[in-house]
Design an enzyme around this catalytic site. Structure first.
Site, PDB file in Angstrom:
ATOM      1  N   ARG A  30     -12.834 -21.357   7.416  1.00  0.00           N
ATOM      2  CA  ARG A  30     -11.235 -20.854   8.147  1.00  0.00           C
ATOM      3  C   ARG A  30     -11.929 -20.309   9.707  1.00  0.00           C
ATOM      4  N   ASP A  61      12.486   2.692   5.090  1.00  0.00           N
ATOM      5  CA  ASP A  61      11.880   0.909   5.283  1.00  0.00           C
ATOM      6  C   ASP A  61      12.816  -0.174   5.205  1.00  0.00           C
ATOM      7  N   ASN A  62      12.452  -0.483   5.708  1.00  0.00           N
ATOM      8  CA  ASN A  62      13.512  -1.781   5.932  1.00  0.00           C
ATOM      9  C   ASN A  62      13.911  -3.167   5.296  1.00  0.00           C
ATOM     10  N   ASN A  94       9.043  -6.472   4.526  1.00  0.00           N
ATOM     11  CA  ASN A  94       8.338  -7.816   3.528  1.00  0.00           C
ATOM     12  C   ASN A  94       8.620  -6.790   2.200  1.00  0.00           C
ATOM     13  N   GLY A 113     -12.466 -18.263  12.335  1.00  0.00           N
ATOM     14  CA  GLY A 113     -12.035 -17.155  13.014  1.00  0.00           C
ATOM     15  C   GLY A 113     -12.660 -16.518  11.549  1.00  0.00           C
ATOM     16  N   ILE A 156       0.706  -0.757   0.347  1.00  0.00           N
ATOM     17  CA  ILE A 156       0.079   0.122  -0.058  1.00  0.00           C
ATOM     18  C   ILE A 156       0.753   1.012  -0.105  1.00  0.00           C
ATOM     19  N   SER A 189      -7.490  -1.007  10.361  1.00  0.00           N
ATOM     20  CA  SER A 189      -8.037  -1.989   9.806  1.00  0.00           C
ATOM     21  C   SER A 189      -8.832  -2.706   9.866  1.00  0.00           C
ATOM     22  N   THR A 214     -10.118  -5.077  10.599  1.00  0.00           N
ATOM     23  CA  THR A 214     -10.014  -6.340  11.471  1.00  0.00           C
ATOM     24  C   THR A 214     -10.922  -5.870  12.636  1.00  0.00           C
ATOM     25  N   LYS A 252       1.711  -7.868   9.688  1.00  0.00           N
ATOM     26  CA  LYS A 252       0.205  -8.368   8.864  1.00  0.00           C
ATOM     27  C   LYS A 252      -0.112  -9.103   8.977  1.00  0.00           C
ATOM     28  N   TYR A 260      -2.658  -9.458  15.611  1.00  0.00           N
ATOM     29  CA  TYR A 260      -1.957  -8.383  14.468  1.00  0.00           C
ATOM     30  C   TYR A 260      -3.355  -7.286  15.158  1.00  0.00           C
ATOM     31  N   LYS A 317      -3.561  -3.173  15.985  1.00  0.00           N
ATOM     32  CA  LYS A 317      -3.690  -1.895  15.444  1.00  0.00           C
ATOM     33  C   LYS A 317      -4.622  -1.238  16.523  1.00  0.00           C
TER      34      LYS A 317
HETATM   35  P1  NAD Z   1       3.029  -3.913   3.402  1.00  0.00           P
HETATM   36  O1  NAD Z   1       3.757  -5.572   4.584  1.00  0.00           O
HETATM   37  O2  NAD Z   1       3.231  -4.681   1.757  1.00  0.00           O
HETATM   38  O3  NAD Z   1       4.162  -2.941   3.677  1.00  0.00           O
HETATM   39  C1  NAD Z   1       4.597  -2.650   5.001  1.00  0.00           C
HETATM   40  C2  NAD Z   1       6.008  -2.414   4.751  1.00  0.00           C
HETATM   41  O4  NAD Z   1       6.259  -2.353   5.978  1.00  0.00           O
HETATM   42  C3  NAD Z   1       7.244  -3.834   4.342  1.00  0.00           C
HETATM   43  O5  NAD Z   1       7.612  -2.817   2.984  1.00  0.00           O
HETATM   44  C4  NAD Z   1       8.101  -4.087   5.571  1.00  0.00           C
HETATM   45  O6  NAD Z   1       9.575  -4.307   5.408  1.00  0.00           O
HETATM   46  C5  NAD Z   1       8.259  -2.817   6.209  1.00  0.00           C
HETATM   47  N1  NAD Z   1       8.357  -2.902   7.632  1.00  0.00           N
HETATM   48  C6  NAD Z   1       7.848  -3.783   8.384  1.00  0.00           C
HETATM   49  N2  NAD Z   1       8.428  -2.812   9.882  1.00  0.00           N
HETATM   50  C7  NAD Z   1       8.913  -2.248  10.210  1.00  0.00           C
HETATM   51  C8  NAD Z   1       9.903  -1.511  10.682  1.00  0.00           C
HETATM   52  N3  NAD Z   1      10.094  -2.148  12.271  1.00  0.00           N
HETATM   53  N4  NAD Z   1      11.165  -0.841   9.955  1.00  0.00           N
HETATM   54  C9  NAD Z   1      10.592  -0.023   8.663  1.00  0.00           C
HETATM   55  N5  NAD Z   1       9.719  -0.820   7.933  1.00  0.00           N
HETATM   56  C10 NAD Z   1       9.167  -1.853   8.531  1.00  0.00           C
HETATM   57  O7  NAD Z   1       1.858  -4.861   3.978  1.00  0.00           O
HETATM   58  P2  NAD Z   1       0.619  -3.832   3.840  1.00  0.00           P
HETATM   59  O8  NAD Z   1      -0.207  -4.750   2.930  1.00  0.00           O
HETATM   60  O9  NAD Z   1       1.771  -1.885   2.352  1.00  0.00           O
HETATM   61  O10 NAD Z   1       0.049  -2.819   4.868  1.00  0.00           O
HETATM   62  C11 NAD Z   1       0.410  -2.094   4.877  1.00  0.00           C
HETATM   63  C12 NAD Z   1      -0.503  -1.298   6.477  1.00  0.00           C
HETATM   64  O11 NAD Z   1      -1.733  -1.550   5.848  1.00  0.00           O
HETATM   65  C13 NAD Z   1       0.487  -2.317   7.112  1.00  0.00           C
HETATM   66  O12 NAD Z   1       0.409  -1.692   8.757  1.00  0.00           O
HETATM   67  C14 NAD Z   1      -1.080  -2.860   7.610  1.00  0.00           C
HETATM   68  O13 NAD Z   1      -1.364  -3.568   8.975  1.00  0.00           O
HETATM   69  C15 NAD Z   1      -2.161  -2.046   7.034  1.00  0.00           C
HETATM   70  N6  NAD Z   1      -3.327  -3.243   6.627  1.00  0.00           N
HETATM   71  C16 NAD Z   1      -3.065  -4.124   5.314  1.00  0.00           C
HETATM   72  C17 NAD Z   1      -3.746  -4.688   4.443  1.00  0.00           C
HETATM   73  C18 NAD Z   1      -3.914  -5.286   3.825  1.00  0.00           C
HETATM   74  O14 NAD Z   1      -4.516  -6.245   3.173  1.00  0.00           O
HETATM   75  N7  NAD Z   1      -2.669  -5.002   3.083  1.00  0.00           N
HETATM   76  C19 NAD Z   1      -5.408  -4.220   5.209  1.00  0.00           C
HETATM   77  C20 NAD Z   1      -5.483  -3.420   6.460  1.00  0.00           C
HETATM   78  C21 NAD Z   1      -4.716  -2.837   7.085  1.00  0.00           C
HETATM   79  C1  UD1 Z   2      -8.069 -11.748   6.602  1.00  0.00           C
HETATM   80  C2  UD1 Z   2      -7.669 -11.368   7.688  1.00  0.00           C
HETATM   81  C3  UD1 Z   2      -7.811  -9.999   8.483  1.00  0.00           C
HETATM   82  C4  UD1 Z   2      -7.118  -9.027   7.482  1.00  0.00           C
HETATM   83  C5  UD1 Z   2      -7.096  -8.904   5.625  1.00  0.00           C
HETATM   84  C6  UD1 Z   2      -6.616  -8.156   4.759  1.00  0.00           C
HETATM   85  C7  UD1 Z   2      -8.336 -13.184   8.333  1.00  0.00           C
HETATM   86  C8  UD1 Z   2      -8.461 -14.458   9.274  1.00  0.00           C
HETATM   87  N1  UD1 Z   2      -7.699 -12.376   8.575  1.00  0.00           N
HETATM   88  O1  UD1 Z   2      -9.203 -11.068   6.527  1.00  0.00           O
HETATM   89  O2  UD1 Z   2      -7.297  -9.863   9.867  1.00  0.00           O
HETATM   90  O3  UD1 Z   2      -7.946  -7.349   8.135  1.00  0.00           O
HETATM   91  O4  UD1 Z   2      -6.928 -10.340   5.327  1.00  0.00           O
HETATM   92  O5  UD1 Z   2      -5.749  -7.901   5.027  1.00  0.00           O
HETATM   93  O6  UD1 Z   2      -7.149 -13.315   8.143  1.00  0.00           O
HETATM   94  N2  UD1 Z   2     -10.364 -17.234   1.292  1.00  0.00           N
HETATM   95  C9  UD1 Z   2     -10.755 -18.660   0.289  1.00  0.00           C
HETATM   96  N3  UD1 Z   2      -9.580 -18.701   0.159  1.00  0.00           N
HETATM   97  C10 UD1 Z   2      -8.552 -18.366   0.208  1.00  0.00           C
HETATM   98  C11 UD1 Z   2      -7.841 -17.157   0.535  1.00  0.00           C
HETATM   99  C12 UD1 Z   2      -9.317 -16.514   1.203  1.00  0.00           C
HETATM  100  O7  UD1 Z   2     -11.580 -19.679   0.370  1.00  0.00           O
HETATM  101  O8  UD1 Z   2      -7.475 -19.555  -0.301  1.00  0.00           O
HETATM  102  C13 UD1 Z   2     -12.085 -16.459   1.135  1.00  0.00           C
HETATM  103  C14 UD1 Z   2     -11.677 -16.055   2.960  1.00  0.00           C
HETATM  104  O9  UD1 Z   2     -12.761 -16.946   3.898  1.00  0.00           O
HETATM  105  C15 UD1 Z   2     -12.910 -14.720   2.410  1.00  0.00           C
HETATM  106  C16 UD1 Z   2     -12.038 -13.941   1.699  1.00  0.00           C
HETATM  107  O10 UD1 Z   2     -11.537 -15.243   0.894  1.00  0.00           O
HETATM  108  O11 UD1 Z   2     -13.590 -15.011   3.027  1.00  0.00           O
HETATM  109  C17 UD1 Z   2     -11.115 -12.965   1.848  1.00  0.00           C
HETATM  110  O12 UD1 Z   2     -10.081 -13.925   2.523  1.00  0.00           O
HETATM  111  P1  UD1 Z   2      -8.979 -12.562   2.661  1.00  0.00           P
HETATM  112  O13 UD1 Z   2      -8.134 -11.935   1.248  1.00  0.00           O
HETATM  113  O14 UD1 Z   2      -8.259 -13.778   4.007  1.00  0.00           O
HETATM  114  O15 UD1 Z   2      -9.368 -11.919   3.769  1.00  0.00           O
HETATM  115  P2  UD1 Z   2      -9.940 -11.339   5.340  1.00  0.00           P
HETATM  116  O16 UD1 Z   2     -10.467 -12.890   5.374  1.00  0.00           O
HETATM  117  O17 UD1 Z   2     -11.137 -10.408   5.046  1.00  0.00           O
END
Ligand code: NAD
Ligand code: UD1
Length: 331
Positions: free
Chosen positions: A291, A31-32, A35, A293, A12, A124, A126, A84, A148, A152
């Protein structure tokens, strides 16, 4: 305006970096690479034709944050950095509490010291746990089901307390729903190192032939086709929400939380069928057990972000599938 992105090379963060550079912001990134990969730096420069300052380091380390704030006149921070993976957080909770909380506390202390009081935080959906009804509004009861999510929720609480202690802060908490998709160039996107837990990255592995079959977790949910329903949002729309949030906190003190979702719920089968239609690539799947949860359905009421931030989504589920697949083909 000078904006620092923590975790700005991640999924993101990198898309937000592109949107901020395109909007004329002066951006600094740390960034470190926990991921993410260093080549994203050059790819963002290629997409935008713009430069930005990058620091490699861990934001739990106060010294590097001090260095960044001393060398740059940072006016606002978007804090993406964190771990995450929900499943991993259940197995290794201390790792998650240490990184996500320590990094945030260190960042906030350094920001306070340098009188930088504008923050956008990546939260999130979540934090809504099992929602009481749908669509989900920002004022719903908050609870979590895994470490996780708890990080948040704790951070949201820390930010509320910080604001109470000093109401000159301007804080936007963004609660993302399910980001998928990639930049239309195909240069940046989501590239998990391990076996993906989330749906779209898994679909891509099946589409590429790397995995034989998608397991759909349950078809007996209370949804239109029995499979789980989520609010998938294009990562570029999500990135644009950060630009709107920065514009808002530039001029408004206070603390508020905003849902960033489309407001539309699609099922697992909707996503699989749309992906197949748009790309022409079949996605083999089988139905397996639920799954643990997982909830039936989760989608946002995104009207508050429209009202306050003037933000709304522009992209469709078809766009999300096309751009995800385009990124796969490029990589
Ligand atoms: P990502 O893992 O792709 O990006 C996170 C970045 O932070 C990575 O590049 C990682 O190397 C860096 N990082 C982690 N810990 C660090 C530290 N201590 N110091 C410096 N860099 C560090 O994840 P993303 O999907 O881009 O998510 C970004 C944020 O949004 C996260 O906080 C995540 O929890 C939140 N979020 C993501 C989702 C999703 O589905 N992707 C959903 C809800 C919230
Ligand atoms: C997951 C995280 C949530 C996080 C969100 C966005 C869990 C329990 N929750 O939620 O905390 O905020 O991602 O990063 O992990 N599915 C399948 N097969 C798969 C994968 C997923 O059927 O291999 C289904 C799941 O049951 C769900 C939907 O696809 O109904 C989306 O799943 P996923 O992408 O993991 O997101 P969340 O469940 O919303």
């Amino acid at each position: 305006m000078k904006v620092l992105l923590t975790g700005g090379i991640g999924y993101i963060g990198s898309h937000t970096l592109v949107e901020l550079l395109d909007s004329g912001y002066n951006v600094i990134v740390i960034d470190n690479f926990y991921n993410s990969k260093p080549d994203v730096i050059d790819k963002v420069k290629e997409i935008t034709n713009k430069d930005f300052k990058f620091y490699e380091g861990n934001i739990c380390d106060k010294k590097i944050l001090e260095k960044i704030f001393n060398e740059n006149n940072i006016e606002a921070v978007i804090h993406f950095a964190g771990y995450k993976a929900v499943g991993e957080s259940v197995k290794e909770p201390l790792k998650y509490y240490r990184n996500n909380l320590d990094s945030t506390l260190t960042l906030l202390e350094v920001m306070k010291k340098h009188n930088c009081k504008k923050l956008v935080f990546s939260s999130s959906a979540t934090v809504y746990g099992k929602p009481e009804s749908l669509p989900i509004k920002e004022n719903f009861h908050l609870s979590t089901t895994n470490p996780y999510g708890t990080t948040k929720l704790i951070i949201e609480g820390i930010l509320q307390d910080l604001y109470k202690s000093d109401p000159t802060w301007a804080i936007a908490i963004l609660r993302y729903f399910n980001p998928i998709g990639a930049h239309s160039s195909g240069l940046i996107g989501e590239n998990p190192n391990d076996v993906p837990n989330n749906l779209m990255p898994y679909i891509l592995k099946v589409a590429s032939g790397e995995y034989p079959c998608l397991s759909i977790f349950g078809d007996d949910y209370e949804t239109h086709d029995g499979t789980g329903v989520r609010d998938y949002i294009h990562v570029v729309d999500l990135a644009k929400g950060h630009v709107k949030a920065i514009e808002f906190i530039e001029n408004n003190i206070g603390i508020d939380a905003y849902n960033l979702g489309t407001g539309i719920g699609y099922s697992v089968l909707d996503l699989v069928k749309t992906f197949e239609q748009v790309t022409g690539v079949p996605v083999n799947y089988k139905i397996v057990e639920r799954r643990p949860g997982d909830i039936d359905a989760c989608y946002a009421d995104a009207s508050y972000a429209l009202e306050k931030l003037n933000w709304h989504v522009e992209k469709t589920l078809e766009d999300m599938c096309r751009d995800s697949y385009n990124y796969l083909k490029h990589n």
